[in-house]
Design an enzyme around this catalytic site. Structure first.
Site, PDB file in Angstrom:
ATOM      1  CG  ASP A  13      -1.913   1.086   1.239  1.00  0.00           C
ATOM      2  OD1 ASP A  13      -2.454   1.405   0.172  1.00  0.00           O
ATOM      3  OD2 ASP A  13      -2.171   1.655   2.324  1.00  0.00           O
ATOM      4  CG  ASP A  15      -1.890   7.567   0.831  1.00  0.00           C
ATOM      5  OD1 ASP A  15      -1.019   8.445   0.793  1.00  0.00           O
ATOM      6  OD2 ASP A  15      -2.762   7.431  -0.041  1.00  0.00           O
TER       7      ASP A  15
END
Length: 259
Positions: A13, A15
């Protein structure tokens, strides 16, 4: 439990893992550098559909993270691929930004508000009452309802912002129609990403900061999962879920030596 095979490809991922509110997480640059030097397939994923991969490449470059455009996978790209598989050359009424509209244009979709095959809801900072009203009426008239991701809130410097999942709930309340969410935790996004880099789930790992999206998506796609504690999920929240990540680490810096 059977011992897992060595990790040959990585999905992470963005953020909360590589960056937090526009600032790189310590160790993120070393992790990306190690990945690129290793030659192992990898993808940086995001449920945010606002930006194109080229936009995200530029944003990451500005904070010292050199991620090639081809190694960025968004919920907008996954949604476009899903629609191209389901109904090639279709039409859609879109609420979203350039990341989503560009992805749909690239697969040959026509964006229209006249009897579209789909209403596609994505992320935007300017949800308009007029656009939502039009979406509701089109769905009531038979358009199929698709949403890029189920995230109910997104981060900002001022605090939480309503995100795609919250707006989708509003449309569902008004129409009775539930959307099909393409992004995490739908394993469809993960499998499409793995296919894009020629990777296999049994030798792949997913790194995320959220139990309810990243870890769940990796788990359901059959991957080894790593939860980092630099984002949304707090340490005391891990055991509240009925599933667990393979490993919990403090940050992405702890995984550099695993590549």
């Amino acid at each position: 439990m059977a011992e897992r095979k060595p990790i040959e490809s990585w999905l992470t991922d963005m953020d909360g893992v590589l960056m937090h509110e526009g600032i790189p997480v310590p160790g993120a640059d070393a992790f990306i550098k190690r990945l690129r030097e290793s030659g192992k397939p990898f993808l940086v994923l995001t449920n945010n559909s606002i930006y194109t991969p080229r936009d995200l490449h530029a944003r990451l470059s500005r904070i010292g993270l050199d991620v090639p455009v081809a190694n960025i996978w968004t919920s907008a790209l996954a949604t476009a691929q899903f629609l191209d598989d389901q109904r090639p050359g279709g039409t859609a009424y879109v609420i979203g930004e350039a990341g989503l509209t560009t992805a749909l244009h690239d697969i040959g979709y026509v964006l229209t508000d006249v009897e579209p095959d789909y209403v596609v809801l994505g992320e935007t900072r300017t949800y308009s009452f007029e656009a939502l009203t039009k979406a509701i009426r089109l769905i009531n008239n038979g358009a199929r309802f698709i949403a890029t991701n189920p995230d109910e809130t997104g981060p900002s410097a001022e605090g939480a912002l309503p995100a795609t999942g919250s707006v989708a709930a509003l449309i569902t309340k008004a129409t009775g129609a539930e959307p099909y969410f393409v992004g995490k935790p739908n394993p469809l996004m993960m499998r499409a990403g793995l296919n894009a880099i020629g990777a296999h789930s049994e030798t792949s790992a997913m790194i995320g900061d959220r139990m309810d999206t990243d870890v769940l998506a990796g788990l359901e796609a059959g991957m080894e999962t790593f939860l980092v504690l630099t984002g949304v999920t707090r340490p005391e929240e891990v055991d509240r879920h009925p599933f667990r990540p393979s490993t919990v680490v403090n940050s992405i810096a702890d995984l550099v030596e695993r590549v």
